[in-house]
Design an enzyme around this catalytic site. Sequence first.
Site, PDB file in Angstrom:
ATOM      1  CG  ASP A  64      12.529  20.280 -27.074  1.00 36.41           C
ATOM      2  OD1 ASP A  64      12.192  19.609 -28.008  1.00 36.41           O
ATOM      3  OD2 ASP A  64      11.966  20.404 -26.461  1.00 36.41           O
ATOM      4  CB  THR A  97       9.848  23.421 -31.065  1.00 35.25           C
ATOM      5  OG1 THR A  97      10.331  22.742 -30.678  1.00 35.25           O
ATOM      6  CG2 THR A  97       8.638  23.117 -30.985  1.00 35.25           C
ATOM      7  CB  THR A  98      15.098  22.509 -32.922  1.00 34.11           C
ATOM      8  OG1 THR A  98      15.514  22.591 -32.217  1.00 34.11           O
ATOM      9  CG2 THR A  98      16.091  22.957 -33.770  1.00 34.11           C
ATOM     10  CG  ASP A 387       9.659  15.814 -30.183  1.00 36.36           C
ATOM     11  OD1 ASP A 387       9.071  16.044 -29.666  1.00 36.36           O
ATOM     12  OD2 ASP A 387      10.756  15.608 -29.841  1.00 36.36           O
TER      13      ASP A 387
END
Length: 536
Positions: A64, A97-98, A387
């Site tokens: 994550d 986010t990544t 997620d």
Amino acid sequence: MPENNQQPLIILADGSTTMSGSQATRNNILAAKTLSEVLKTTLGPRGMDKMLINTIGDVKITNDGYTVLKETEPDHPAAKMIVDLAKAQEEEYVDGTTTAVVLTGEILKQAEKLLDDGVSVSLIVKGFQDATDKTLEVYDQIAIETSKDELIDVAATSMSGKGSFQNIREMATDLVEALLDVDEEAMIDPDNIKIRKIHGASSESTEITESVTVDKEVLEVEMPHDVKDAKIALLEYPIDARELQNDAKIKLTTPFEYQSYLDKESEMLQEEVQALVDAGVTVLFNNKKISDLGQHYLEKAGIMAAKRVKAGDLERLSHATGANIVNNIHEITSDDLGEAGHVYEREVYEDREYIFVEECKNPGVLNIIVRGTTKLMTDELEQAINDAIGAVARAIKEKKALPGGGAADIAAAKELSNYANQFTDKEQLVILAYAEALKELPAALAKNAGLDIIDVKTDLLAAQEDSPYMGINVLTGEVSDMKADGVLDSKNSKAAITEAATTIAEEILRIDDVVATKHETPVGGDMPGTPNPYAM
């Protein structure tokens, strides 16, 4: 000619350090590219994990992006800006986010090439803004209307990037069905979703239901352990006469006085339990203590009870059952009680019991029990479900999804190549550079899956001549229709990622001076060394 004796003007404090011009810009770009490269290998279902070791030697394994950034806490100022971006994306959308960090790094990598070619920062920023607007237009054009099936695809796609679970489709289906039951119009309230982790079983044992669980056991063996059509009371009141009197001092001098005290205590507890009986209570959840004698009288009254229930669980029970949380047991009435069709105790793992509250009066509260053979697996599955909740909640609200597997990125890049032809100045180069940054997202997916990047890019561009839904299916290693394959992303989240990544990249490009001031000497201490603000 008069002599000039003017003293030099000193603005910065002694010991301050500065970095200016292109040196500052390129140093900031380097920080962004470094973070991007670190996280790039975690993208997609075939992404790798990162092992994080803190100062005391604790080990955490995750892929994550936000967790990696939060745990590593980079010191570089530009890197901290990107961490703030990841934090904002995590808080608002949970997922993506990544991708946001990787895209920021790729945009800045292209900006560095443009700077080498003599393009000004102001023109690069304008071009990136125009390219972002065009990209969002493309997303609108290729967006897919979502029904239940498409929402399941969104959930499964989001979960597939977090660990290897055999039953992703089943979990995605259960999750979407539960979320749709919550509310099809309003946003999902995360406070009404409780995830509990229990390792020691396979992920197939994971439960996703519209109910409430309380991680407590029924107090007495002889109490009811299975109640239908329950009338539920929620208390923040100790059923313990001695706790209510804990600030008082009682002096007992004879056995008769002691017995009288015990009789009075018993009488008080009987009155309190009778108040519950008179209100019609059949199940009690109490945030405070219940004495042994109080448990005895509750058992005699036939009331299922649990004590020391967490405040958060009490709030969820209140929302789900319609019960009021009561602070004085003597004031409770039938109007304060909640309703549930079924309340029962069940073993969840090796002599560990939870109380389940199902068929609640009000919808909107989800119970998720995550199971996995190891702690690492339960942690990964918890992140995957979180997620998916974020992605599905956004897709439910907007009712739109985008093809995954890099399809949307390539579709936008293709359109940007045509759009660039409208410009006759160097902004054309900026638009094309932004398109190249977008292409790096499917390239990263392909690389992580062990595929040839050049072949994938070529095949994708060719396939998109026929359909904007063509992307890379990393599970099969083939370029195929992402809509047909069920690989979909939330359009809302994807658009937010693109806008946020561009905005942070532009902010970093605009910085042409970095000034690090010295720290003051602490009272009674030595002067610390001036930290290096450019260290990662």
